[in-house]
Design a protein around this motif. Structure first.
Motif, mmCIF file in Angstrom:
data_model
loop_
_atom_site.group_PDB
_atom_site.id
_atom_site.type_symbol
_atom_site.label_atom_id
_atom_site.label_comp_id
_atom_site.label_asym_id
_atom_site.label_seq_id
_atom_site.Cartn_x
_atom_site.Cartn_y
_atom_site.Cartn_z
ATOM 1 N N GLN A 62 0.834 -1.192 0.000
ATOM 2 C CA GLN A 62 0.000 0.000 0.000
ATOM 3 C C GLN A 62 0.875 1.250 0.000
ATOM 4 O O GLN A 62 1.839 1.356 0.747
ATOM 5 C CB GLN A 62 -0.906 0.001 1.239
ATOM 6 N N SER A 81 -5.830 -3.242 3.747
ATOM 7 C CA SER A 81 -5.587 -1.803 3.750
ATOM 8 C C SER A 81 -5.462 -1.345 5.191
ATOM 9 O O SER A 81 -6.188 -1.835 6.071
ATOM 10 C CB SER A 81 -6.737 -1.063 3.058
ATOM 11 N N SER A 109 -1.797 5.758 -9.975
ATOM 12 C CA SER A 109 -1.870 6.248 -8.600
ATOM 13 C C SER A 109 -1.113 5.301 -7.676
ATOM 14 O O SER A 109 -0.849 4.146 -8.032
ATOM 15 C CB SER A 109 -3.330 6.347 -8.150
ATOM 16 N N ARG A 111 -0.380 2.583 -4.805
ATOM 17 C CA ARG A 111 -1.139 1.381 -4.472
ATOM 18 C C ARG A 111 -2.122 1.680 -3.342
ATOM 19 O O ARG A 111 -1.757 2.281 -2.339
ATOM 20 C CB ARG A 111 -0.204 0.263 -4.037
ATOM 21 N N SER A 112 -3.366 1.251 -3.506
ATOM 22 C CA SER A 112 -4.400 1.509 -2.501
ATOM 23 C C SER A 112 -4.467 0.417 -1.441
ATOM 24 O O SER A 112 -5.187 0.562 -0.450
ATOM 25 C CB SER A 112 -5.768 1.639 -3.182
#
Length: 257
Positions: A62, A81, A109, A111-112
């Protein structure tokens, strides 16, 4: 996250020299790789770098700035997460035939979420620079990837509604039914879920407190629907479990291996 250079050299090599580790019974029909025809499957499996990840080894991190995807050939991984206060939520479980890291490959973007191997995994890392020309040559694969993202978004939306409107026991029964169908091994005493999950991890997966999950598991066990042990769950009666989950009684058969 691409493994560190030392680990990368030790566990990864060109797919052309190593070759793909294909399950003997193929990939699940609803997985990304399982939806591709044989010609497209053969071509996409020649892309990227083949790697092996040990149990508990991070595959993606993340917040990292990278844009490759990872195709899971064998094994299971969990998607988590974390917040700055240390709270961690399990967002999903991914298995053989699935793709992870696709969102960053599309929008660049950070990493979520973090993806971690639940067991030994054989996978392929495909960089964006190699993936995009392939998708341009094969728009049907791009459509399948988009379909995968849409289905995951739909699942996430449904899960948010369930977290807000269903009791813990019902949410747990739904999650166990889903895991048994997608990651279950059929045995003489029922369907054993092939993912080692602790009660805190189950609680994070359904958005509940640990003591509430413990109580719900005990009730499901007393009702004869599941057997539990240290980090394992066996579903003894899939039809009745689905009834407890408020789902149609006829469940699709899960994996046999």
């Amino acid at each position: 996250m691409t493994p560190e250079p030392e680990s990368f050299e030790r566990h990864c090599s060109s797919t052309q020299s190593w070759g793909c580790c294909t399950p003997s019974d193929g990939w699940p029909s609803q997985s990304f790789l399982g939806r591709l025809n044989s010609d497209l499957l053969s071509e996409i499996l020649q892309l990227g770098t083949h790697c092996r990840f040990a149990a508990d080894q991070p595959i993606l991190h993340q917040g990292e700035q990278s844009n490759h995807i990872v195709l899971l050939h064998t094994g299971l991984a969990k998607v988590t997460s974390s917040l700055k206060n240390g709270y961690q939520s399990i967002l999903a479980i991914r298995g053989h035939g699935d793709v992870v890291g696709e969102m960053a490959a599309v929008d660049n973007s950070p990493r979520s979420a973090t993806v971690t191997a639940c067991e030994a995994i054989s996978a392929c890392i495909v960089e964006k620079a190699e993936l995009h020309p392939f998708l341009l040559r094969h728009p049907e694969v791009a459509f399948t990837l988009t379909e995968t993202v849409a289905q995951r978004l739909r699942w996430s939306n449904r899960r948010r509604v369930e977290l807000a409107g269903l009791k813990v026991k019902v949410r747990l029964a739904r999650m166990l039914s889903e895991l048994a169908r997608s990651h279950g091994h059929h045995g003489p005493y029922g369907v054993r879920i092939r993912i080692s999950l602790s009660q805190p991890e189950l609680a994070a997966l359904i958005g509940a407190r640990v003591h509430s999950v413990h109580k719900a598991l005990r009730e499901l066990s007393t009702d004869g629907l599941v057997d539990t042990g240290y980090r394992y769950i066996t579903v003894r009666d899939t039809r009745r479990l689905r009834t407890a989950a408020g789902l149609p009684g006829d469940a699709l058969p899960g994996p046999k291996n």
